[in-house]
Design a protein around this motif. Structure first.
Motif, PDB file in Angstrom:
ATOM      1  N   LEU A   1      13.307  -4.936   0.819  1.00 53.35           N
ATOM      2  CA  LEU A   1      13.575  -4.530  -0.568  1.00 53.35           C
ATOM      3  C   LEU A   1      14.213  -5.729  -1.263  1.00 53.35           C
ATOM      4  O   LEU A   1      15.232  -6.243  -0.810  1.00 53.35           O
ATOM      5  CB  LEU A   1      14.520  -3.320  -0.617  1.00 53.35           C
ATOM      6  N   ILE A   2      13.617  -6.167  -2.342  1.00 54.81           N
ATOM      7  CA  ILE A   2      14.065  -7.374  -3.028  1.00 54.81           C
ATOM      8  C   ILE A   2      14.735  -7.005  -4.345  1.00 54.81           C
ATOM      9  O   ILE A   2      14.192  -6.235  -5.141  1.00 54.81           O
ATOM     10  CB  ILE A   2      12.872  -8.319  -3.276  1.00 54.81           C
TER      11      ILE A   2
ATOM     12  N   LYS B   1       6.585  12.300  -0.090  1.00 57.32           N
ATOM     13  CA  LYS B   1       7.143  10.954   0.100  1.00 57.32           C
ATOM     14  C   LYS B   1       7.554  10.745   1.554  1.00 57.32           C
ATOM     15  O   LYS B   1       7.274   9.690   2.150  1.00 57.32           O
ATOM     16  CB  LYS B   1       8.337  10.746  -0.828  1.00 57.32           C
ATOM     17  N   ASP B   2       8.238  11.745   2.117  1.00 61.29           N
ATOM     18  CA  ASP B   2       8.661  11.647   3.514  1.00 61.29           C
ATOM     19  C   ASP B   2       7.455  11.450   4.432  1.00 61.29           C
ATOM     20  O   ASP B   2       7.478  10.630   5.353  1.00 61.29           O
ATOM     21  CB  ASP B   2       9.422  12.903   3.935  1.00 61.29           C
ATOM     22  N   SER B   3       6.396  12.203   4.149  1.00 64.27           N
ATOM     23  CA  SER B   3       5.192  12.136   4.981  1.00 64.27           C
ATOM     24  C   SER B   3       4.526  10.766   4.894  1.00 64.27           C
ATOM     25  O   SER B   3       4.087  10.207   5.902  1.00 64.27           O
ATOM     26  CB  SER B   3       4.216  13.239   4.556  1.00 64.27           C
TER      27      SER B   3
ATOM     28  N   LEU C   1      15.397   6.623   1.440  1.00 64.06           N
ATOM     29  CA  LEU C   1      14.148   7.197   1.949  1.00 64.06           C
ATOM     30  C   LEU C   1      13.703   6.465   3.208  1.00 64.06           C
ATOM     31  O   LEU C   1      13.408   7.088   4.244  1.00 64.06           O
ATOM     32  CB  LEU C   1      13.075   7.110   0.859  1.00 64.06           C
ATOM     33  N   TYR C   2      13.644   5.139   3.152  1.00 61.98           N
ATOM     34  CA  TYR C   2      13.129   4.368   4.280  1.00 61.98           C
ATOM     35  C   TYR C   2      14.028   4.496   5.503  1.00 61.98           C
ATOM     36  O   TYR C   2      13.543   4.646   6.634  1.00 61.98           O
ATOM     37  CB  TYR C   2      13.003   2.888   3.891  1.00 61.98           C
TER      38      TYR C   2
ATOM     39  N   SER D   1       0.838  -1.212   0.000  1.00 65.90           N
ATOM     40  CA  SER D   1       0.000   0.000   0.000  1.00 65.90           C
ATOM     41  C   SER D   1       0.866   1.253   0.000  1.00 65.90           C
ATOM     42  O   SER D   1       0.585   2.229  -0.711  1.00 65.90           O
ATOM     43  CB  SER D   1      -0.921  -0.002   1.227  1.00 65.90           C
ATOM     44  N   LEU D   2       1.943   1.229   0.800  1.00 63.92           N
ATOM     45  CA  LEU D   2       2.860   2.374   0.834  1.00 63.92           C
ATOM     46  C   LEU D   2       3.478   2.613  -0.541  1.00 63.92           C
ATOM     47  O   LEU D   2       3.535   3.757  -1.020  1.00 63.92           O
ATOM     48  CB  LEU D   2       3.959   2.117   1.866  1.00 63.92           C
ATOM     49  N   GLU D   3       3.939   1.556  -1.192  1.00 59.37           N
ATOM     50  CA  GLU D   3       4.646   1.736  -2.459  1.00 59.37           C
ATOM     51  C   GLU D   3       3.720   2.207  -3.573  1.00 59.37           C
ATOM     52  O   GLU D   3       4.133   2.968  -4.445  1.00 59.37           O
ATOM     53  CB  GLU D   3       5.374   0.440  -2.819  1.00 59.37           C
ATOM     54  N   TYR D   4       2.460   1.792  -3.533  1.00 57.28           N
ATOM     55  CA  TYR D   4       1.492   2.343  -4.495  1.00 57.28           C
ATOM     56  C   TYR D   4       1.265   3.828  -4.243  1.00 57.28           C
ATOM     57  O   TYR D   4       1.182   4.633  -5.181  1.00 57.28           O
ATOM     58  CB  TYR D   4       0.162   1.585  -4.407  1.00 57.28           C
ATOM     59  N   ALA D   5       1.173   4.208  -2.973  1.00 62.71           N
ATOM     60  CA  ALA D   5       0.968   5.622  -2.633  1.00 62.71           C
ATOM     61  C   ALA D   5       2.169   6.461  -3.054  1.00 62.71           C
ATOM     62  O   ALA D   5       2.017   7.596  -3.530  1.00 62.71           O
ATOM     63  CB  ALA D   5       0.718   5.763  -1.132  1.00 62.71           C
TER      64      ALA D   5
END
Length: 726
Positions: free
Chosen positions: A178-179, A34-36, A189-190, A20-24
């Motif tokens: 992360l793959i 992105k940070d938020s 970022l993460y 869900s995060l990566e789609y957002a």
């Protein structure tokens, strides 16, 4: 907020939330957005009723680059931790290392971040700690690393591929995974937002982790992980890719250096020899005083002009490319981890050497660089400088096909050309499929020669079996060379530590040299010889000699195909060699200080004349059941205080490897004696453990031998026995 569903320890527990995060993130425009989004994600994951906790590192695992084993829940509390699940043969894992190096330079353990490599082997050879140590040196890995030889952590987390990164929070709680390679932006970022999030909550600690780099414990050597070697058939000079020193050596056949270009540190610079730099170069090819270099970690093909003494770039842009087609001019064409190069000829022309074939390990393909205008098989006329894919779809497979673009390779790492009929092909050492393949120079068809198996998706069909075709088994071969005189192909079967020979007519593959043991036997017959992950090889002296880059032994071995003997090529510099990087020589041992408790024994005087040789036989006894400590060198030293002329040119120190077979120390009296009386001291240092290994100790002893030197010829002097019971 409660965690959604039952939460085990596998990465699948993160899947829903992180997806869900990566789609957002795909819809986010600004960095602030992105940070938020990542901050909100961490609030959600951190609010789960139960942490998705990583298991503790199992006890008894072998660690590198640390002072002691690391515990997730003792040492890593208060840290953001990046676990890098990797295996050192994997090109994708190698591609990830620069991202990790960059992250380490941005955040330290004082900032609250630590990277830990979790080595989870694919091949049996990669489970061996000594081989992992070599990889740590070769790739300059400076973060802590654990050898998870049985892949226990890999299996418990249900990791599925190399490389995989797992990012942990300060409680050992899994936050992200992360793959594969190519996620540098997400990695930064993460980790940066995780550091901010947990610092805001006062959960980040700035304590230091005890780092002790393995590389700091090793002496320098003339070669460091030489990857490839080739021969100039006109002058019999050798060109050596001194990969670990990031340089190219041109040496005469006796080992004397003519040119050293680049090194000792990695870099990416063209120009005169004294300014030029490389980054882990591998394949080399020489013709007419021009050397082409696969500058692997710079993702470049470089050209060395020995007459002009200049280096230039002819292909690649200096960053890893993802293009799997090519077709641009070399200097504008991105490429990925070229591993080997060999000259070829376009069309039906005579031997012109107008093509440079490239083993493009990073995209699992065979490429070509046009050194002059010409044609590739089944292609239109191409202009000089064009760099393009010739064979391989780019998928990592063991797929043979009559159509070269539909074939699949798996990290091709070695090339050799047999241009004459009936062969007319490129031989390819395809390392990750553990096969040797052929690529037709007439139509590009890719065929199997030896190793592997029929399923193109199975990259685990490896072993060490002599046999025919598919019944023969190899383990990660990195080099091949064609013997035109005998119509045979030699293979560096790297992870089996052997040199094998293949008859392409019958597809019969047999062991030529190497026992499979990695101990460095320096002079021996083929059947007794040893290698350690040999990476490259070439034929010289009109087919008499086979030169082998014995990579992890840091040597070039010379195999005489007629006498069946193996020797080591000495590498040394002359007064007029063009050597721009510092030439590293073996560091001499320093005499340790004798403990005050060390016994001192004065021996009876010995009379000798100039030219005579004295022998001292060590006869030392340890307490019953004791054994010398592994990994620590017990040793002896000769000194002659005030009479150092006695030891000029002599071997003045050595190791004691076995207490049951102690060395004899020789001392030859010089012809020109500056004094008629002297005292020679023999200091011995023994490191040993008790029978139950509950305690380890160091004992030392000093023997003093008075010498009386005479002009009168003396008879044979009996060996002096140096006896003592500890």
């Amino acid at each position: 907020m409660a965690a959604p569903g039952a939460r085990g320890r596998s990465l699948s527990g993160l899947l829903s939330a992180q997806t869900s995060l990566e789609y957002a993130l795909l819809d986010a425009v600004t960095q602030q957005e992105k940070d938020s989004l990542v901050y909100q994600y961490l609030q959600k994951v951190d609010g789960w009723e139960q942490d998705l906790s990583v298991p503790e590192f199992p006890e008894g695992l072998e660690w590198l680059n640390t002072e002691e084993p690391i515990s997730v829940y003792k040492d890593l509390c208060g840290k953001i931790v990046v676990l890098d699940f990797f295996t050192y043969c994997c090109i994708n894992c190698i591609h990830l290392l620069p991202d990790l190096h960059a992250l380490e330079h941005t955040y330290s353990d004082k900032d609250g971040l630590l990277i830990i490599g979790v080595h989870s082997a694919k091949f049996p050879n990669e489970k061996v700690l000594d081989n992992i140590k070599s990889a740590v040196l070769r790739y300059n890995i400076t973060h802590p690393m654990v050898n998870d030889a049985d892949a226990s952590l890999w299996q418990e987390l249900e990791v599925s591929c190399w490389p995989t990164l797992v990012i942990l929070g300060p409680r050992g709680n899994m936050l992200f995974s992360l793959i594969g390679e190519g996620h540098k932006d997400k990695l930064f970022l993460y980790t940066s937002i995780a550091l901010k999030y947990y610092k805001d909550r006062g959960q980040i600690r700035d304590n230091k982790i005890g780092i002790k780099l393995y590389k700091d414990s090793l002496p320098p050597s003339p070669l460091l992980f030489p990857g490839k070697v080739t021969v100039d058939q006109v002058t019999n000079r050798l060109v050596i890719a001194d990969t670990g020193h990031h340089r190219i050596l041109v040496v005469w056949k006796n080992g004397q250096i003519q040119y050293s270009i680049g090194g000792p540190n990695p870099g990416r610079k063209d120009g005169i020899f004294s300014e030029s730099t490389f980054n882990s170069p591998q394949g080399v090819a020489i013709m007419n005083n021009i050397i082409y270099v696969a500058d692997t970690e710079n993702h470049l093909i470089r050209k060395i002009d020995l007459e002009a003494e200049k280096v230039s770039t002819v292909a690649g842009i200096g960053i890893q490319g993802t293009d799997k087609e090519g077709g641009a001019k070399g200097e504008q064409q991105p490429i990925s981890s070229p591993w080997d190069v060999v000259f070829g000829t376009s069309g039906s022309e005579a031997q012109r050497g107008d093509i440079l074939w490239i083993a493009m390990a990073g995209t699992h393909q065979i490429w070509a660089l046009l050194l002059d205008s010409g044609k590739l098989p089944k292609k239109n006329e191409l202009t000089k400088g064009t760099c393009l894919r010739f064979a391989g779809s780019g998928n990592e497979e063991n797929r043979n096909n009559a159509y070269p673009h539909k074939a699949g390779f798996a990290q091709p790492s070695g090339l050799s050309l047999a241009s004459e009929d009936p062969w007319s092909c490129l031989f390819v050492a395809d390392s990750e499929s553990s096969t040797v393949r052929t690529v037709s120079l007439k139509d590009g068809a890719v065929k199997h020669l030896v190793g592997g198996e029929r399923d193109p998706m199975n990259l685990f069909a490896f072993g060490d079996v002599d046999g025919v075709g598919i019944n023969a088994k190899l383990q990660h071969p990195l080099g091949v060379t064609w013997d035109k005189k005998r119509n045979l192909l030699y293979v560096a079967d790297s992870y089996n530590h052997k040199i094998k020979v293949v008859d392409p007519k019958t597809k019969n593959c047999t062991t030529l040299a190497g026992t499979g043991d990695t101990n460095n036997v320096t002079s021996s017959s083929f059947t007794e010889s040893t290698f350690n992950e040999p990476g490259g090889l070439c034929i010289g002296e009109n087919g008499q000699l086979l030169y082998v880059a014995d990579t992890n032994n840091h040597q070039i071995k010379v195999m005489d195909l007629e006498t069946k003997m193996v020797s080591v090529l000495p590498i040394f510099r002359s007064e007029n060699a063009v050597v721009d990087g510092p030439f590293l020589v073996e560091k001499q041992k320093t005499l340790p200080k004798l403990p005050k408790s060390a016994p001192s024994i004065r021996l009876s005087p010995v009379t000798a004349c100039a030219g005579q040789t004295l022998q001292f036989k060590l006869r030392l006894d340890l307490p019953s059941g004791s054994k010398l400590t592994e990994g620590v060198s017990s040793c002896w030293f000769l000194t002659a205080e005030g009479n150092e002329w006695l030891l000029q040119g002599q071997i003045a120190t050595g190791d004691i490897e076995n207490i049951s077979s102690q060395p004899t120390i020789s001392l030859q009296i010089p012809d020109d004696c500056l004094s008629l009386e002297a005292i020679v001291s023999i200091s011995v240092f023994l490191y040993y453990c008790s029978a139950d290994s509950s305690a380890c100790m160091m004992k030392a002893i000093l023997f003093s031998q008075p010498l009386q030197i005479t002009d009168t010829q003396q008879g044979c002097i009996a060996p002096v026995e140096l006896r003592y019971v500890f």
